[in-house]
Enzyme design. Structure first.
Site, short mmCIF file in Angstrom:
data_model
loop_
_atom_site.label_atom_id
_atom_site.label_comp_id
_atom_site.label_asym_id
_atom_site.label_seq_id
_atom_site.Cartn_x
_atom_site.Cartn_y
_atom_site.Cartn_z
N GLU A 22 0.94 -1.11 -0.14
CA GLU A 22 0.15 -0.04 0.16
C GLU A 22 0.81 1.34 0.00
O GLU A 22 1.71 1.59 0.80
CB GLU A 22 -0.82 0.10 1.18
CG GLU A 22 -2.05 -0.64 1.30
CD GLU A 22 -2.93 -0.54 2.33
OE1 GLU A 22 -2.98 0.34 3.08
OE2 GLU A 22 -3.66 -1.74 2.66
N ASP A 59 -6.36 9.30 10.09
CA ASP A 59 -4.85 8.97 10.67
C ASP A 59 -4.20 9.68 12.08
O ASP A 59 -4.59 10.71 12.38
CB ASP A 59 -3.90 9.24 9.57
CG ASP A 59 -4.01 8.30 8.33
OD1 ASP A 59 -4.03 7.10 8.44
OD2 ASP A 59 -4.34 8.78 7.20
#
Lengths: 272, 405
Positions: free
Chosen positions: A49, A60
């Site tokens: 990824e 995040d």
């Protein structure tokens, strides 16, 4: 068959789960980031990824936020991430690459042109964190040939699963905690309950991410699911090698790849 | 709450939470069920006459509504044109319009059985309003505020603490309002079960833009009624400063279908649009997706969000509510801008002529009135939404005047 489907089929035949390490494109600089990407398959990554840096990564935690800030400072962008994919594809035509990021840089790039450039660069799948299925028509109409990887969360109720799974391809990304990346870890018994719930409604492989940190946790993840995504703990390793100015040092690439190797051993030993 | 006509501009948003192409629900999957829970709870509450009755009682007896529509005679004669009226939202309890929607949202949180309320704040007005309502309703309150804003809005920081709120100073990014909102969203994702996110403006994922607008429409509904009572007709122009745009949506929305009423939103031009140091999302930005909605944003060509600049912390945000983006594109509302200096000048003029110290946010709207009123006939009417009082801003203004307090 897409690279992602082919890779999961191969791993299934081998009887093991997938390790999907994450790296933030351009963190801490394009050369180091590219060296880490190139080295990952040799260190045991089954899929990779690539995070696209964004100024406002609302899903995040601090670790990935800081990686994004370093990457932006180094000139990171969606175009830069695509260039890394093209470089990678010169030597590797098999390891699936997934771009993970937020919608706004894609809108600025132009969703149609973005999807075209993904295909021509060798991107296999997209995870767009802030684009739930209800808003998927921002990108999905242009995404033929690219796997649209959907997120399922612990808060996703049974009656919502069909909406999420409709139009999903590649694999399902199970967000194992209600929280942001890199903050805590899921309980193995919670995972053992959650994954079959998804499997009952789709034939797609299921990968577990958000809170998978150690080789042992990666092993636990692939015992119940088909893959484990590891991001924050690898970024922490990278951050730990940087000098006081935030620059890469001689040991940066190797330290991250050693981290990938340890995770790969965990994943490979899980079902022995 | 609205008396929408067929072919009305007041029907939005659609079922996807869109105003034209703007709005929507651009959040991570973890939050989607929560957003839907808020939507359902809101729809049930607005149909419940008991909810409406209780909210109206609190607006009257606790907030102090209706707020007066003040004919600013000295300002009018100074400007020499249109009659200037001030809709005095600064007289509300806590000193700004924010409390209107906050009271209703906290009532909603209580109804939903939530134990904890979180809010983001820039100038601190929304944080103070939320802390106030949480004190009243006995709910735990955490306010996320950029560390930069904590530094420049000390009086409000202290107020929030006095009211029992916990303050979370956000250091990520540029440590201003947008970062406070990111952090509040992150916290919400991790505490979805017991926490209600009380958004302060007409932005964020649906249903927030609609919900906050509906609760702020009390401003425009009153203005309309008061203007008709005093002048026997509607105003010619209604002006309001726009950051996220909750005070502006509140006063504009009830006038959207009155084509004869010109509506003017005033963005913060900071040091000037041409300098790049501004907070004018419509005048200096392009459409994109941030904080759960599609709208005009300050961003670079790579889609990275740019830092806004304004002397007013409450306007220092790189986006704007999605309904404003739509009203801009269809041309129903005109969006202009006023610089830091123009706002400072208006701030002082209003203080001296009317004995009213306006918030720096509201002073941006006033700067537009100062430009526009002299060009209008003497029998015409211009209304400014004076959304907040300026006590919180005296340190900033003193600093710019070279005075140390």
């Amino acid at each position: 068959m897409s690279r992602i489907a082919a890779r999961f089929a191969k791993l299934k035949a081998e009887g093991r789960g997938a390790l999907m390490p994450f790296l933030e494109a351009y963190d801490p600089d394009p050369t180091t980031s590219m060296a880490i990407l190139r080295g990952m398959p040799g260190a045991g990554a089954d899929l990779i990824e690539i995070g696209v840096p964004f100024t406002d990564p609302a899903a995040d935690g601090p670790t990935v936020q800081k990686a994004g800030q370093r990457a932006l400072k180094a000139g990171g962008s969606l175009a830069g991430a695509l260039a890394m994919v093209r470089d990678f594809r010169r030597d590797d035509d098999e390891t699936p690459l997934v771009l993970m990021g937020y919608l706004n840089p894609i809108i600025a790039y132009g969703p149609e042109r973005f999807c075209e450039d993904c295909r021509s660069s060798g991107v296999d799948g997209l995870i767009i964190v802030d684009m739930p299925p209800e808003e998927a028509d921002e990108v999905q109409p242009y995404a033929h040939g690219l796997d649209m990887i959907r997120l399922v969360a612990p808060t996703t109720l049974e009656n919502r699963l069909p909406t999420v799974l409709n139009g999903a391809s590649g694999f399902i990304y199970y967000v194992s905690i209600t929280g942001i990346t890199g903050t805590r870890s899921a309980d193995a018994t919670d995972l053992a309950a959650a994954i079959p719930r998804i499997r009952a409604m789709t034939d797609l492989p299921v990968a577990i991410g958000f809170g998978v940190r150690t080789p042992q946790q990666a092993a636990e993840a692939v015992r119940v699911a088909d893959g484990a995504v590891v991001a924050s703990s690898l970024i922490e390793i990278l951050a730990g090698t940087l000098d006081s100015e935030g620059r890469a040092t001689k040991g940066t690439v190797r330290a991250v790849l050693d981290g990938v190797r340890a995770l790969a051993e965990g994943v490979r030993s899980a079902r022995e | 709450m609205s008396n929408a006509l067929p072919n009305s501009l007041r029907m939005g948003p659609d079922s996807r939470g869109r105003f034209g192409d703007f709005g929507g629900r651009f959040v991570a999957e973890t939050l989607m069920p929560n957003i839907q829970e808020v939507q359902e709870a809101y729809e049930a509450a607005r149909k419940d006459p008991e909810f409406e009755k209780e909210w109206r009682r609190l607006l009257k007896d606790y907030v102090g509504r209706p707020s007066p529509l003040w004919f600013a005679e000295r300002l009018t004669s100074h400007l020499g044109g249109a009659k200037v009226y001030l809709k005095r939202e600064e007289l509300n309890h806590t000193g700004a319009h924010k409390i209107n929607a906050v009271i209703a949202q906290i009532m909603l949180a209580k109804r939903m059985g939530k134990k904890h309320v979180i809010a983001e704040t820039g100038a601190g007005q929304h944080g103070v309003a939320t802390a106030t309502a949480c004190a009243l309703f006995d709910l735990k309150c955490t306010v996320f505020m950029g560390a930069t804003d904590v530094e420049r809005q000390k009086p409000n920081v202290f107020r929030m603490k006095l009211l029992g709120a916990e303050l979370n100073a956000v250091t990520s990014g540029a440590a201003t309002l947008k970062d406070a909102m990111n952090e509040a969203l992150r916290y919400w994702v991790a505490h979805v079960h017991d926490t209600y996110y009380c958004i302060g403006t007409v932005a964020g994922p649906a249903p927030y833009p609609q919900m906050v607008r509906d609760f702020q429409c009390v401003i425009g509904d009153e203005t309309k009624e008061q203007c008709l009572a005093v002048e026997g007709r509607l105003p010619d122009v209604v002006v309001c400063a726009v950051g996220g745009g909750s005070s502006a949506m509140g006063i504009f929305h009830p006038f959207l279908d009155d084509a004869e009423v010109k509506l003017v939103g005033v963005e913060a031009a900071g040091h000037g649009i041409e300098t790049g140091a501004h907070a004018a999302a419509i005048n200096g930005g392009t459409p994109g997706v941030l904080h759960g909605n599609k709208t005009y944003l300050l961003q670079d060509r790579n889609g990275q969000i740019q830092e806004a600049h304004s002397i007013s912390a409450g306007l220092d945000y790189p986006g704007i509510g999605p309904e404003h983006s739509w009203l801009h594109e269809i041309g129903r509302v005109e969006y202009t801008a006023a610089t830091d200096q123009e706002a400072l000048d208006a701030f002082q003029l209003c203080s001296k002529l009317e004995g009213i110290i306006p918030a720096l946010e509201s002073a941006h709207g006033l700067a537009e009135v100062i430009k526009r009123a002299p060009t209008m006939p003497k029998d015409s009417i211009i209304v400014l939404n004076l959304s907040g009082r300026g006590d919180k801003d005296i340190f900033t203004v003193a600093h710019h005047m070279g005075v140390s307090l």
